[in-house]
Design an enzyme around this catalytic site. Structure first.
Site, PDB file in Angstrom:
ATOM      1  N   PHE A  10      11.756 -12.225  -3.649  1.00 47.20           N
ATOM      2  CA  PHE A  10      12.226 -13.810  -3.946  1.00 47.20           C
ATOM      3  C   PHE A  10      12.004 -13.985  -5.081  1.00 47.20           C
ATOM      4  CE2 PHE A  10       9.744 -17.995  -2.890  1.00 47.20           C
ATOM      5  CZ  PHE A  10      11.459 -18.404  -2.796  1.00 47.20           C
ATOM      6  N   ARG A  32      12.375  -1.307  -4.457  1.00 49.70           N
ATOM      7  CA  ARG A  32      12.347  -0.371  -3.466  1.00 49.70           C
ATOM      8  C   ARG A  32      13.716  -0.439  -1.902  1.00 49.70           C
ATOM      9  NH1 ARG A  32       7.694  -0.753   1.440  1.00 49.70           N
ATOM     10  NH2 ARG A  32       8.810   0.385   2.500  1.00 49.70           N
ATOM     11  N   TYR A 141      -5.524  -8.426   2.174  1.00 47.25           N
ATOM     12  CA  TYR A 141      -4.789  -9.368   1.175  1.00 47.25           C
ATOM     13  C   TYR A 141      -5.362  -9.454  -0.692  1.00 47.25           C
ATOM     14  CZ  TYR A 141      -0.810 -10.835  -1.256  1.00 47.25           C
ATOM     15  OH  TYR A 141       0.036 -11.157  -2.719  1.00 47.25           O
TER      16      TYR A 141
END
Length: 319
Positions: A10, A32, A141
């Site tokens: 994004f 990727r 995270y």
């Protein structure tokens, strides 16, 4: 300026479009994902996995700046046996391998797109996070992003490569997915939402402001070895966001004025306290450092950012 960019997600895909608008920029991109249609002159290489790439020096070439957006992104209700270890593979060890290769081949500056989750999950009213606050991540995270920041700063001290850390809040814009897309879908369908009496404040950042700021961080002399938080500079309550998004979509918004205490109690009973925190809690950031140090101000207003996001959503519905 020769720039090496990781990731075509994004943020990365929009960053390509932004950076290539400057004729002096030469861009090399790895991802990727297979390359979408990239602007002419952009060199692209597909890689299998960030943590497994071993030929970074060849890929980086003679780039002067590395902008690292690729990451294992935040996953709600992660089902991995050891989520922190999975995040560390990509966000810490993969990032450090790339940065070490960049320093070895003489890259001048490494721009790392981190996360506001390094600061924490919520703020007190009228007490926004600042870039130099003591980090307090709460989930795997956020912890992995902090560990990556610390590893990069240590590498900078030993190698002399400049490191710039950018911590965005929630990013929205055309092609946004996940919760922000779901919100637009509910509004478009006219679903009544019990979110009409929330008086919190939360910072958001449009993709246009984020990529513009990253571009400034890639070249501004005073950005070297600094950490920045980034937002639109205009905080909204959840209720205000829904109302503005409804206007951008051209629909009537049906918001029920359910008391926040009732929302939190209901969420707690059904095991969704995290959702109520994001809907009802405060999360604000102070971007005065960006203005003071880099002379940067947001290039896109909240209204314009929401309008562009809504237009893309509506175009997708008609397609």
């Amino acid at each position: 300026m020769k720039i090496f960019l990781t990731g075509l997600g994004f943020v990365g895909s929009k960053l390509v479009t932004h950076l290539i608008q400057s004729p002096e920029n030469q861009l090399r991109v790895v991802s990727r994902s297979p390359s979408a249609t990239l602007p002419a002159g952009v060199h692209f290489e597909q890689v299998d996995s960030l943590e497994k790439v071993i030929n970074w020096p060849t890929l980086i070439g003679d780039s002067q700046v590395v902008i690292h957006t690729a990451a294992r992104v935040h996953v709600m209700n992660d089902s991995c046996d050891d989520p922190l270890e999975e995040y560390r593979k990509v966000n810490v060890r993969g990032t450090l391998a790339l940065a070490e290769a960049a320093a070895a081949v003489g890259v001048k500056r490494f721009v790392f797109v981190s996360s506001i989750k390094v600061n924490g999950e919520e703020t007190f009213p009228e007490t926004p996070y600042k870039a130099d606050d003591v980090p307090a991540p709460r989930d795997p995270y956020g912890i992995s992003k902090l560990e990556a920041e610390q590893a990069l700063q240590a590498l900078s001290s030993s190698s002399g490569m400049e490191v710039v850390i950018v911590r965005p809040v929630l990013v929205y814009g055309p092609r946004v997915r996940a919760n922000f897309y779901n919100m637009m879908n509910w509004l478009f369908k006219g679903v009544p939402l019990p979110l009409g009496a929330i008086n919190n404040k939360r910072s958001l950042v449009s993709i246009y402001n984020l990529v513009d700021f990253i571009g400034v961080c890639a070249k501004h002399p005073r950005a070297a070895n600094q950490t920045f938080l980034i937002s639109d500079g205009q905080d909204l309550s959840t209720t205000e966001l829904l109302q503005k998004m409804g206007r951008a979509l051209g629909v009537s918004v049906r918001l029920l004025p359910v008391p926040v205490s009732m929302l939190k109690l209901t969420a707690s009973i059904v095991g969704k306290s995290g959702i109520s925190q994001r809907l009802c809690g405060f999360l604000q950031v102070d971007i005065e450092k960006n203005r003071r140090l880099l002379d940067w101000v947001p290039v896109c207003s909240v209204e314009e950012g929401l309008a562009r996001t809504a237009q893309d959503f509506l175009t997708g519905r008609r397609a």
